[in-house]
Scaffold this motif. Structure first.
Motif, PDB file in Angstrom:
ATOM      1  N   PRO A 115       0.843  -1.202   0.000  1.00 12.63           N
ATOM      2  CA  PRO A 115       0.000   0.000   0.000  1.00 12.63           C
ATOM      3  C   PRO A 115       0.872   1.243   0.000  1.00 12.63           C
ATOM      4  O   PRO A 115       2.086   1.175   0.240  1.00 12.63           O
ATOM      5  N   ASP A 116       0.269   2.373  -0.269  1.00 12.45           N
ATOM      6  CA  ASP A 116       1.017   3.624  -0.277  1.00 12.45           C
ATOM      7  C   ASP A 116       1.341   4.048   1.149  1.00 12.45           C
ATOM      8  O   ASP A 116       0.458   4.113   2.015  1.00 12.45           O
ATOM      9  N   GLY A 117       2.598   4.356   1.412  1.00 12.56           N
ATOM     10  CA  GLY A 117       2.982   4.911   2.692  1.00 12.56           C
ATOM     11  C   GLY A 117       3.048   3.872   3.804  1.00 12.56           C
ATOM     12  O   GLY A 117       3.014   2.663   3.582  1.00 12.56           O
ATOM     13  N   THR A 118       3.154   4.375   5.038  1.00  8.88           N
ATOM     14  CA  THR A 118       3.238   3.517   6.220  1.00  8.88           C
ATOM     15  C   THR A 118       2.078   3.820   7.154  1.00  8.88           C
ATOM     16  O   THR A 118       1.399   4.845   7.029  1.00  8.88           O
ATOM     17  N   PHE A 119       1.875   2.927   8.131  1.00  8.04           N
ATOM     18  CA  PHE A 119       0.710   3.007   9.005  1.00  8.04           C
ATOM     19  C   PHE A 119       1.127   2.772  10.456  1.00  8.04           C
ATOM     20  O   PHE A 119       2.102   2.052  10.716  1.00  8.04           O
ATOM     21  N   ASP A 120       0.377   3.368  11.378  1.00  3.04           N
ATOM     22  CA  ASP A 120       0.655   3.137  12.799  1.00  3.04           C
ATOM     23  C   ASP A 120      -0.405   2.274  13.476  1.00  3.04           C
ATOM     24  O   ASP A 120      -0.289   1.974  14.662  1.00  3.04           O
ATOM     25  N   LEU A 121      -1.451   1.861  12.733  1.00  4.97           N
ATOM     26  CA  LEU A 121      -2.399   0.864  13.215  1.00  4.97           C
ATOM     27  C   LEU A 121      -2.803  -0.008  12.026  1.00  4.97           C
ATOM     28  O   LEU A 121      -3.273   0.504  11.005  1.00  4.97           O
ATOM     29  N   VAL A 122      -2.599  -1.316  12.171  1.00  5.59           N
ATOM     30  CA  VAL A 122      -2.968  -2.268  11.109  1.00  5.59           C
ATOM     31  C   VAL A 122      -3.875  -3.328  11.723  1.00  5.59           C
ATOM     32  O   VAL A 122      -3.546  -3.908  12.764  1.00  5.59           O
ATOM     33  N   ARG A 133       0.732 -22.042   3.865  1.00  6.57           N
ATOM     34  CA  ARG A 133       1.759 -22.746   4.630  1.00  6.57           C
ATOM     35  C   ARG A 133       2.680 -21.774   5.355  1.00  6.57           C
ATOM     36  O   ARG A 133       2.645 -20.561   5.134  1.00  6.57           O
ATOM     37  N   ASP A 134       3.546 -22.348   6.232  1.00  7.50           N
ATOM     38  CA  ASP A 134       4.348 -21.529   7.135  1.00  7.50           C
ATOM     39  C   ASP A 134       5.276 -20.566   6.402  1.00  7.50           C
ATOM     40  O   ASP A 134       5.428 -19.406   6.804  1.00  7.50           O
ATOM     41  N   GLU A 135       5.888 -21.038   5.317  1.00  9.61           N
ATOM     42  CA  GLU A 135       6.806 -20.161   4.580  1.00  9.61           C
ATOM     43  C   GLU A 135       6.091 -18.920   4.066  1.00  9.61           C
ATOM     44  O   GLU A 135       6.618 -17.805   4.132  1.00  9.61           O
ATOM     45  N   ARG A 136       4.886 -19.092   3.576  1.00 12.47           N
ATOM     46  CA  ARG A 136       4.126 -17.961   3.049  1.00 12.47           C
ATOM     47  C   ARG A 136       3.636 -17.057   4.182  1.00 12.47           C
ATOM     48  O   ARG A 136       3.530 -15.837   4.011  1.00 12.47           O
ATOM     49  N   LEU A 137       3.342 -17.636   5.359  1.00 10.24           N
ATOM     50  CA  LEU A 137       2.969 -16.816   6.524  1.00 10.24           C
ATOM     51  C   LEU A 137       4.136 -15.926   6.944  1.00 10.24           C
ATOM     52  O   LEU A 137       3.939 -14.744   7.263  1.00 10.24           O
ATOM     53  N   ARG A 138       5.351 -16.486   6.959  1.00  4.91           N
ATOM     54  CA  ARG A 138       6.513 -15.663   7.316  1.00  4.91           C
ATOM     55  C   ARG A 138       6.673 -14.511   6.333  1.00  4.91           C
ATOM     56  O   ARG A 138       6.992 -13.379   6.721  1.00  4.91           O
ATOM     57  N   LEU A 139       6.451 -14.807   5.057  1.00  7.24           N
ATOM     58  CA  LEU A 139       6.515 -13.742   4.054  1.00  7.24           C
ATOM     59  C   LEU A 139       5.463 -12.669   4.334  1.00  7.24           C
ATOM     60  O   LEU A 139       5.751 -11.466   4.269  1.00  7.24           O
ATOM     61  N   ALA A 140       4.240 -13.089   4.655  1.00  2.00           N
ATOM     62  CA  ALA A 140       3.157 -12.133   4.917  1.00  2.00           C
ATOM     63  C   ALA A 140       3.489 -11.241   6.103  1.00  2.00           C
ATOM     64  O   ALA A 140       3.262 -10.019   6.060  1.00  2.00           O
ATOM     65  N   PHE A 141       4.030 -11.813   7.168  1.00  2.00           N
ATOM     66  CA  PHE A 141       4.376 -10.999   8.344  1.00  2.00           C
ATOM     67  C   PHE A 141       5.501 -10.020   8.013  1.00  2.00           C
ATOM     68  O   PHE A 141       5.520  -8.891   8.504  1.00  2.00           O
ATOM     69  N   GLY A 142       6.447 -10.473   7.181  1.00  2.00           N
ATOM     70  CA  GLY A 142       7.498  -9.555   6.766  1.00  2.00           C
ATOM     71  C   GLY A 142       6.956  -8.403   5.954  1.00  2.00           C
ATOM     72  O   GLY A 142       7.405  -7.252   6.100  1.00  2.00           O
ATOM     73  N   ARG A 143       5.963  -8.665   5.111  1.00  2.00           N
ATOM     74  CA  ARG A 143       5.376  -7.582   4.318  1.00  2.00           C
ATOM     75  C   ARG A 143       4.566  -6.648   5.209  1.00  2.00           C
ATOM     76  O   ARG A 143       4.566  -5.426   5.007  1.00  2.00           O
ATOM     77  N   LEU A 144       3.862  -7.196   6.181  1.00  2.00           N
ATOM     78  CA  LEU A 144       3.136  -6.331   7.121  1.00  2.00           C
ATOM     79  C   LEU A 144       4.107  -5.391   7.829  1.00  2.00           C
ATOM     80  O   LEU A 144       3.839  -4.191   7.973  1.00  2.00           O
ATOM     81  N   ARG A 145       5.229  -5.935   8.259  1.00  2.00           N
ATOM     82  CA  ARG A 145       6.218  -5.105   8.957  1.00  2.00           C
ATOM     83  C   ARG A 145       6.735  -3.989   8.066  1.00  2.00           C
ATOM     84  O   ARG A 145       6.996  -2.872   8.536  1.00  2.00           O
ATOM     85  N   SER A 146       6.857  -4.272   6.760  1.00  2.00           N
ATOM     86  CA  SER A 146       7.471  -3.299   5.864  1.00  2.00           C
ATOM     87  C   SER A 146       6.676  -2.007   5.756  1.00  2.00           C
ATOM     88  O   SER A 146       7.239  -0.968   5.409  1.00  2.00           O
ATOM     89  N   PHE A 147       5.358  -2.054   5.984  1.00  2.00           N
ATOM     90  CA  PHE A 147       4.598  -0.799   5.914  1.00  2.00           C
ATOM     91  C   PHE A 147       4.019  -0.390   7.274  1.00  2.00           C
ATOM     92  O   PHE A 147       3.051   0.353   7.333  1.00  2.00           O
ATOM     93  N   MET A 148       4.669  -0.845   8.367  1.00  2.00           N
ATOM     94  CA  MET A 148       4.325  -0.392   9.716  1.00  2.00           C
ATOM     95  C   MET A 148       5.498   0.392  10.288  1.00  2.00           C
ATOM     96  O   MET A 148       6.643  -0.056  10.235  1.00  2.00           O
ATOM     97  N   VAL A 149       5.221   1.565  10.848  1.00  2.00           N
ATOM     98  CA  VAL A 149       6.269   2.352  11.474  1.00  2.00           C
ATOM     99  C   VAL A 149       6.655   1.705  12.799  1.00  2.00           C
ATOM    100  O   VAL A 149       5.843   0.990  13.402  1.00  2.00           O
TER     101      VAL A 149
END
Length: 528
Positions: A115-122, A133-149
């Motif tokens: 998404p555009d920019g970063t967020f302080d509540l997700v 599967r677990d590998e894809r979950l780890r990827l998802a959490f890493g992507r969530l972190r990338s747009f959280m301050v």
């Protein structure tokens, strides 16, 4: 199990599969009754109670569906910029209409897009099951972190105790700290609201005081405590009861997925056989005489008029036959499977020869028509399993829609589309300036009825007696192409295809070429 199988696909294909799956799920409004189901409404209220009190600047609801919870977030935090993202275009379109500007919505595949920019509540509720599967979950959490301050809050809401499996890798991630977890018993389905904070690894030990002064009194900050033990009404008797309920519920949830098991198998084959997607051809900035002539000179090829062409992949090309700058009618021809730059002129249904045949026939009706042979996408080969899906059609439709939007508004535009190209045209026609859509040898248009195309264009369908194109009538998510376009229940205007074979509709001198051209130019069949 179903979505773990799907997550074996490459990430890009996984994302496309989920997009088409949830487009199918949202063919009816509010498929999970998020706006009206008491269970969902109760869950929303409990979730909001566990969001730490802060002056949030930007809020993101991941997997927002039609925005029922996003609208509640916007009301709860009126000074924040609230966003909802979902992989389904249908879902976010309805969400934006319901929100009436209170929140913003965008279609986004968060496995592959940011998404555009970063967020302080997700907020991420009832979404991680589909990540797999677990590998894809780890990827998802890493992507969530990338747009959280740093210091941002992440609130997760999922079925309990399935939530513990889903969050296992998040608990091991040094960039997140679990703040609290609140399981709730509910007669429909138990769930838990879990709160995490995005931290920097070096500051993990100092994070608790930072958050404690700003946290909802209901939210526990004892992060070292083990996961809650069920006692009292959550005692052994309840646990046994819920185990049986979960088994029953899981069986009921799996029934529709069994129907889609074949889809997962086909998707796996598709990933193995799929080809890289080549870049879209660049289009001219205008379609006036000077700009067109510059393009023709730039892409000069044996004295022909090409707007663009490329040898990348199987090759793409867009050729103009006639005077496009002064045309009153424009016919755009879209070919089907197996076409490439190398076969641009090979058969009556290849884009180069078909465009010239249509132009010659139109010229006999009078001046003022230009024809465009449009090979602006990568058609699937017959040996590629993707040919059984709408994925290549969707990629092509986005490009075709962009091309149609650039044509001059004063001209009359018709689409003539063959075989798999008819699926491309059907997915591009909604909202376009097209007056008539003529399909030949079509396997289906990806819908069950002509009205499902949501266009004011007249829909015409021709099928020759010698055409053996496979028309299964199947439509399961992205697989299959729906009702036969020449059947009465589909609702198209049927054109007599005579004894045409699959590659002879536009052969010069045939009655079908004459009939199709007459419809494309005049908007009606020839008089008897």
């Amino acid at each position: 199990m179903f979505f773990r199988v799907v997550s074996l696909l490459p990430t890009s294909v996984h994302g496309r599969f989920l997009r088409h799956y949830f487009e199918w799920v949202h063919h009816l409004p509010d498929p999970w009754r998020y706006d009206t189901e008491p269970y969902e409404i109760d869950k929303y209220e409990m979730t909001l109670r566990h969001v730490p009190h802060r002056a949030y600047r930007r809020v993101l609801d991941v997997g927002c569906s039609e925005g029922a919870f996003t609208r509640r977030l916007a009301r709860a935090y009126p000074s924040a910029e609230c966003w909802g993202v979902d992989v389904s275009d249908r879902a976010v379109t309805r969400a934006a209409a319901k929100a009436a500007g209170a929140a913003r919505f965008v279609a986004l595949d968060f496995l592959n897009e940011d998404p555009d920019g970063t967020f302080d509540l997700v907020i991420c509720a009832e979404t991680l099951y589909y990540v797999g599967r677990d590998e894809r979950l780890r990827l998802a959490f890493g992507r969530l972190r990338s747009f959280m301050v740093p210091g941002a809050v992440l609130v997760l809401v999922h079925e309990w105790p399935e939530a513990r499996r889903l969050y296992r890798h998040l608990d091991e991630n040094p960039f997140f700290r679990r703040v609290s977890e609140h399981p709730y018993e509910h007669p429909v389905r138990s769930y838990a609201a879990t709160v995490y904070e995005r931290v920097e690894p070096a500051s993990r030990d100092r994070a608790a005081p930072l958050l404690a002064s700003r946290t909802d009194p209901m939210t526990r900050l004892d992060t070292e405590a083990p996961a809650p033990e069920f006692g009292g009404r959550h005692g052994p008797a309840f646990a046994a009861m819920m185990q049986g309920r979960r088994r029953d519920h899981s069986r009921s949830r799996m029934r529709p997925f069994r129907t889609l098991l074949l889809a997962a198998v086909l998707a796996t084959g598709t990933a193995a056989a799929g080809r890289p997607v080549v870049d879209e051809l660049p289009l001219p900035s205008a379609f006036d005489a000077r700009a067109l002539q510059d393009r023709y000179e730039l892409h000069a090829w044996s004295g022909r008029q090409f707007l663009a062409w490329s040898r990348r992949g199987d090759g793409q090309a867009i050729e103009v036959v006639g005077d496009l700058a002064n045309a009153r009618t424009v016919i755009v021809y879209v070919p089907g499977s197996g076409q490439s730059l190398a076969s641009f002129d090979d058969s009556a249904e290849s884009p180069g020869r078909a465009a010239r045949a249509l132009y010659d026939e139109a010229a006999a009706l009078g001046p003022g028509t230009a024809v465009i042979g449009w090979l602006g996408y990568d058609p699937p080969d017959l040996v590629n399993p993707e040919i059984a899906t709408i994925w290549p059609a969707d990629r092509g439709a986005r490009r075709l829609r962009s091309f149609l939007s650039m044509l001059p508004r004063h001209v009359r535009i018709s689409l003539v589309c063959h075989s798999y190209g008819s699926v491309v045209c059907a997915r591009a026609v909604a909202g376009s300036p097209v007056r008539d859509l003529v399909v030949t040898g079509s396997p289906g248009l990806g819908v069950r009825r002509a009205s499902d195309l949501h266009t004011s264009a007249r829909i015409w369908a021709a099928l020759g007696g010698g055409d053996d194109v496979f028309r299964s009538g199947l439509l399961i998510g992205p697989f299959g192409f729906g009702t036969d376009p020449v059947s009465a229940e589909f609702g198209a205007r049927v054109v007599d295809g005579g004894d045409a074979q699959h590659h002879t509709y536009l052969r010069p001198g045939t009655r079908t070429l004459s009939e199709i051209t007459h419809i494309a130019v005049r908007g009606r069949e020839r008089a008897a």
